[in-house]
Each structure stands twice: as C-alpha cells, then as structure tokens.
Design a protein around this motif. Structure first.
Motif, PDB file in Angstrom:
ATOM      1  N   LEU A  27      -3.740   7.768   2.060  1.00 57.99           N
ATOM      2  CA  LEU A  27      -4.893   6.871   1.980  1.00 57.99           C
ATOM      3  C   LEU A  27      -4.454   5.412   2.086  1.00 57.99           C
ATOM      4  CD1 LEU A  27      -7.048   8.572  -0.803  1.00 57.99           C
ATOM      5  CD2 LEU A  27      -7.542   8.466   1.645  1.00 57.99           C
ATOM      6  N   THR A  28      -3.374   5.073   1.396  1.00 56.20           N
ATOM      7  CA  THR A  28      -2.858   3.708   1.445  1.00 56.20           C
ATOM      8  C   THR A  28      -2.386   3.359   2.857  1.00 56.20           C
ATOM      9  OG1 THR A  28      -2.185   3.871  -0.874  1.00 56.20           O
ATOM     10  CG2 THR A  28      -1.204   2.108   0.411  1.00 56.20           C
ATOM     11  N   VAL A  29      -1.718   4.287   3.509  1.00 55.89           N
ATOM     12  CA  VAL A  29      -1.274   4.070   4.899  1.00 55.89           C
ATOM     13  C   VAL A  29      -2.483   3.889   5.802  1.00 55.89           C
ATOM     14  CG1 VAL A  29      -0.158   5.193   6.892  1.00 55.89           C
ATOM     15  CG2 VAL A  29       0.951   5.209   4.648  1.00 55.89           C
ATOM     16  N   PHE A  30      -3.525   4.681   5.599  1.00 54.74           N
ATOM     17  CA  PHE A  30      -4.732   4.553   6.416  1.00 54.74           C
ATOM     18  C   PHE A  30      -5.387   3.192   6.202  1.00 54.74           C
ATOM     19  CE2 PHE A  30      -9.209   5.052   7.471  1.00 54.74           C
ATOM     20  CZ  PHE A  30      -9.109   5.571   8.754  1.00 54.74           C
ATOM     21  N   VAL A  31      -5.454   2.725   4.968  1.00 52.75           N
ATOM     22  CA  VAL A  31      -6.026   1.407   4.680  1.00 52.75           C
ATOM     23  C   VAL A  31      -5.216   0.332   5.409  1.00 52.75           C
ATOM     24  CG1 VAL A  31      -6.433  -0.312   2.867  1.00 52.75           C
ATOM     25  CG2 VAL A  31      -7.108   2.076   2.503  1.00 52.75           C
ATOM     26  N   GLN A  32      -3.898   0.457   5.386  1.00 49.36           N
ATOM     27  CA  GLN A  32      -3.030  -0.481   6.112  1.00 49.36           C
ATOM     28  C   GLN A  32      -3.352  -0.454   7.607  1.00 49.36           C
ATOM     29  OE1 GLN A  32      -0.516  -2.663   5.067  1.00 49.36           O
ATOM     30  NE2 GLN A  32      -0.423  -3.299   7.198  1.00 49.36           N
ATOM     31  N   GLN A  33      -3.536   0.732   8.160  1.00 52.94           N
ATOM     32  CA  GLN A  33      -3.867   0.865   9.581  1.00 52.94           C
ATOM     33  C   GLN A  33      -5.227   0.240   9.889  1.00 52.94           C
ATOM     34  OE1 GLN A  33      -3.550   5.114   9.989  1.00 52.94           O
ATOM     35  NE2 GLN A  33      -1.346   5.043  10.404  1.00 52.94           N
ATOM     36  N   GLU A  34      -6.158   0.382   8.969  1.00 50.38           N
ATOM     37  CA  GLU A  34      -7.480  -0.221   9.164  1.00 50.38           C
ATOM     38  C   GLU A  34      -7.391  -1.748   9.175  1.00 50.38           C
ATOM     39  OE1 GLU A  34     -11.054   1.441   9.441  1.00 50.38           O
ATOM     40  OE2 GLU A  34      -9.348   2.223  10.559  1.00 50.38           O
ATOM     41  N   THR A  35      -6.602  -2.314   8.267  1.00 55.80           N
ATOM     42  CA  THR A  35      -6.457  -3.779   8.267  1.00 55.80           C
ATOM     43  C   THR A  35      -5.827  -4.230   9.587  1.00 55.80           C
ATOM     44  OG1 THR A  35      -4.296  -3.779   7.147  1.00 55.80           O
ATOM     45  CG2 THR A  35      -6.264  -3.950   5.754  1.00 55.80           C
ATOM     46  N   GLU A  36      -4.843  -3.500  10.068  1.00 55.86           N
ATOM     47  CA  GLU A  36      -4.199  -3.836  11.342  1.00 55.86           C
ATOM     48  C   GLU A  36      -5.175  -3.694  12.504  1.00 55.86           C
ATOM     49  OE1 GLU A  36      -0.800  -1.243  11.377  1.00 55.86           O
ATOM     50  OE2 GLU A  36       0.214  -2.391   9.797  1.00 55.86           O
ATOM     51  N   ARG A  37      -5.988  -2.663  12.454  1.00 57.16           N
ATOM     52  CA  ARG A  37      -6.987  -2.437  13.518  1.00 57.16           C
ATOM     53  C   ARG A  37      -7.975  -3.597  13.573  1.00 57.16           C
ATOM     54  NH1 ARG A  37     -12.068   1.087  14.150  1.00 57.16           N
ATOM     55  NH2 ARG A  37     -12.232   0.979  11.892  1.00 57.16           N
ATOM     56  N   THR A  67      -7.297  -7.392   1.174  1.00 60.17           N
ATOM     57  CA  THR A  67      -6.654  -6.076   1.192  1.00 60.17           C
ATOM     58  C   THR A  67      -5.220  -6.184   1.688  1.00 60.17           C
ATOM     59  OG1 THR A  67      -8.806  -5.028   1.550  1.00 60.17           O
ATOM     60  CG2 THR A  67      -6.848  -3.708   2.051  1.00 60.17           C
ATOM     61  N   GLU A  68      -4.995  -6.984   2.714  1.00 63.96           N
ATOM     62  CA  GLU A  68      -3.630  -7.190   3.209  1.00 63.96           C
ATOM     63  C   GLU A  68      -2.735  -7.755   2.108  1.00 63.96           C
ATOM     64  OE1 GLU A  68      -4.332  -8.192   7.930  1.00 63.96           O
ATOM     65  OE2 GLU A  68      -4.759  -9.757   6.445  1.00 63.96           O
ATOM     66  N   HIS A  69      -3.276  -8.709   1.360  1.00 67.18           N
ATOM     67  CA  HIS A  69      -2.523  -9.318   0.261  1.00 67.18           C
ATOM     68  C   HIS A  69      -2.180  -8.279  -0.813  1.00 67.18           C
ATOM     69  CE1 HIS A  69      -1.211 -12.266  -2.681  1.00 67.18           C
ATOM     70  NE2 HIS A  69      -2.045 -11.719  -3.546  1.00 67.18           N
ATOM     71  N   ILE A  70      -3.144  -7.449  -1.181  1.00 67.23           N
ATOM     72  CA  ILE A  70      -2.931  -6.409  -2.193  1.00 67.23           C
ATOM     73  C   ILE A  70      -1.895  -5.396  -1.710  1.00 67.23           C
ATOM     74  CG2 ILE A  70      -4.014  -4.464  -3.401  1.00 67.23           C
ATOM     75  CD1 ILE A  70      -6.608  -6.249  -3.428  1.00 67.23           C
ATOM     76  N   LEU A  71      -2.004  -4.994  -0.447  1.00 66.14           N
ATOM     77  CA  LEU A  71      -1.051  -4.035   0.111  1.00 66.14           C
ATOM     78  C   LEU A  71       0.371  -4.595   0.068  1.00 66.14           C
ATOM     79  CD1 LEU A  71      -3.097  -2.798   3.190  1.00 66.14           C
ATOM     80  CD2 LEU A  71      -2.455  -1.421   1.200  1.00 66.14           C
ATOM     81  N   LYS A  72       0.506  -5.865   0.368  1.00 69.18           N
ATOM     82  CA  LYS A  72       1.832  -6.492   0.356  1.00 69.18           C
ATOM     83  C   LYS A  72       2.342  -6.665  -1.070  1.00 69.18           C
ATOM     84  CE  LYS A  72       2.736  -9.540   3.428  1.00 69.18           C
ATOM     85  NZ  LYS A  72       2.687 -10.740   4.266  1.00 69.18           N
ATOM     86  N   GLN A  73       1.462  -7.100  -1.980  1.00 70.49           N
ATOM     87  CA  GLN A  73       1.870  -7.383  -3.356  1.00 70.49           C
ATOM     88  C   GLN A  73       2.228  -6.118  -4.136  1.00 70.49           C
ATOM     89  OE1 GLN A  73      -1.001  -9.635  -5.581  1.00 70.49           O
ATOM     90  NE2 GLN A  73       0.270  -9.728  -7.400  1.00 70.49           N
ATOM     91  N   TYR A  74       1.431  -5.070  -3.986  1.00 70.25           N
ATOM     92  CA  TYR A  74       1.627  -3.870  -4.804  1.00 70.25           C
ATOM     93  C   TYR A  74       2.353  -2.746  -4.081  1.00 70.25           C
ATOM     94  CZ  TYR A  74      -1.201  -6.194  -8.210  1.00 70.25           C
ATOM     95  OH  TYR A  74      -1.667  -7.104  -9.118  1.00 70.25           O
ATOM     96  N   ASN A  75       2.407  -2.801  -2.764  1.00 66.71           N
ATOM     97  CA  ASN A  75       3.184  -1.904  -1.927  1.00 66.71           C
ATOM     98  C   ASN A  75       3.189  -0.459  -2.428  1.00 66.71           C
ATOM     99  OD1 ASN A  75       4.940  -0.915  -0.011  1.00 66.71           O
ATOM    100  ND2 ASN A  75       6.390  -2.578  -0.192  1.00 66.71           N
ATOM    101  N   VAL A  76       4.342   0.090  -2.785  1.00 69.45           N
ATOM    102  CA  VAL A  76       4.454   1.507  -3.148  1.00 69.45           C
ATOM    103  C   VAL A  76       3.749   1.843  -4.462  1.00 69.45           C
ATOM    104  CG1 VAL A  76       6.575   1.905  -1.851  1.00 69.45           C
ATOM    105  CG2 VAL A  76       6.716   1.250  -4.244  1.00 69.45           C
TER     106      VAL A  76
END
Length: 136
Positions: A27-37, A67-76
């Motif tokens: 799910l997290t990977v998909f959210v990352q892909q959505e932000t990139e899309r 969301t990009e910021h959260i993904l980068k800050q909290y990562n794994v």
C-alpha cells in the motif's frame, strides 16, 4: 470498538492496517507510485482541472506534496507500524488523497479480494477525483 459511522479516517485506516498488516508495504509503495504519477502528469492535470470545483488543483497537489513529505520522513516506519501508517498518512485533509489512493488500489488486479472489500467497507466507493491521466 466504535461503530463504523463514528470512526474518523485515522481510525478507519488503523483498523485496515490491523486487519491487513502484511499489505502495508505494498500500500505504501502504491501511494508512492500515485504521488509520482500525479507529479509526472501535473501540468496536464492542471490544464484539464475544472475551475469551479470544491477541490482545486492547488489544494490537490498540496496534498500530493504533503504525502511526498510524509513518505520521505517516515519511510519504512509506514509499513512497519500500523499506528504510524494510519496516524501520519490519514491525518486531516491528507486523508482525501490517501482515500483516493486506496480506492485506486482496490481497482488494481494486485489487490486481494478481501482487502478490496475492506477498503470499500471502510472508505466507500466514491473517488475524490476522476483521474484521466494521459498515457506517455
């Protein structure tokens, strides 16, 4: 446990994460892909965005940025902790973008039937925006 109609978005996301902890990474990977899309197609999306809508393009891309910021800050930690996943990604207005991501994911062939049903039970069927992104 609260009744479903009394739960907020963070509580719904936490319940989903507790029920399907093995899917948090995908799910997290998909959210990352959505932000990139959305970033890849930002210029096009802004050009076709309806002017008089409740959700403006600036607001939407602000959510993408959050969301990009959260993904980068909290990562794994987002896929290792059900609490971090729900508290960070589904807090406040950011839940609008994340709910849309979950509903998009539910439409993919990678989404397990039970997870799809849980997403629809907890977050409904209506996407926040219709994404007709052009193919590159």
């Amino acid at each position: 446990m609260k009744a479903l109609k009394e739960m907020n978005n963070v509580e719904r996301a936490y319940l989903l994460a507790k029920l399907f902890p093995e899917t948090l990474k995908e799910l997290t990977v998909f959210v990352q892909q959505e932000t990139e899309r959305f970033r890849t197609q930002e210029e096009y999306m802004r050009s076709i965005w309806a002017d008089k809508t409740l959700i403006t393009a600036d607001f939407w891309f602000g959510l993408v940025g959050n969301t990009e910021h959260i993904l980068k800050q909290y990562n794994v930690m987002l896929h290792r902790s059900t609490r971090v996943f729900s508290d960070q990604l589904f807090d406040g207005y950011n839940a609008i973008f994340l709910t849309n991501c979950l509903l998009e994911y539910a439409d993919t062939k990678e989404c397990d039937r039970k997870l799809k049903e849980a997403i629809h039970l907890l977050f409904g069927y209506a996407k926040m925006i219709a994404t007709s992104l052009k193919e590159e």
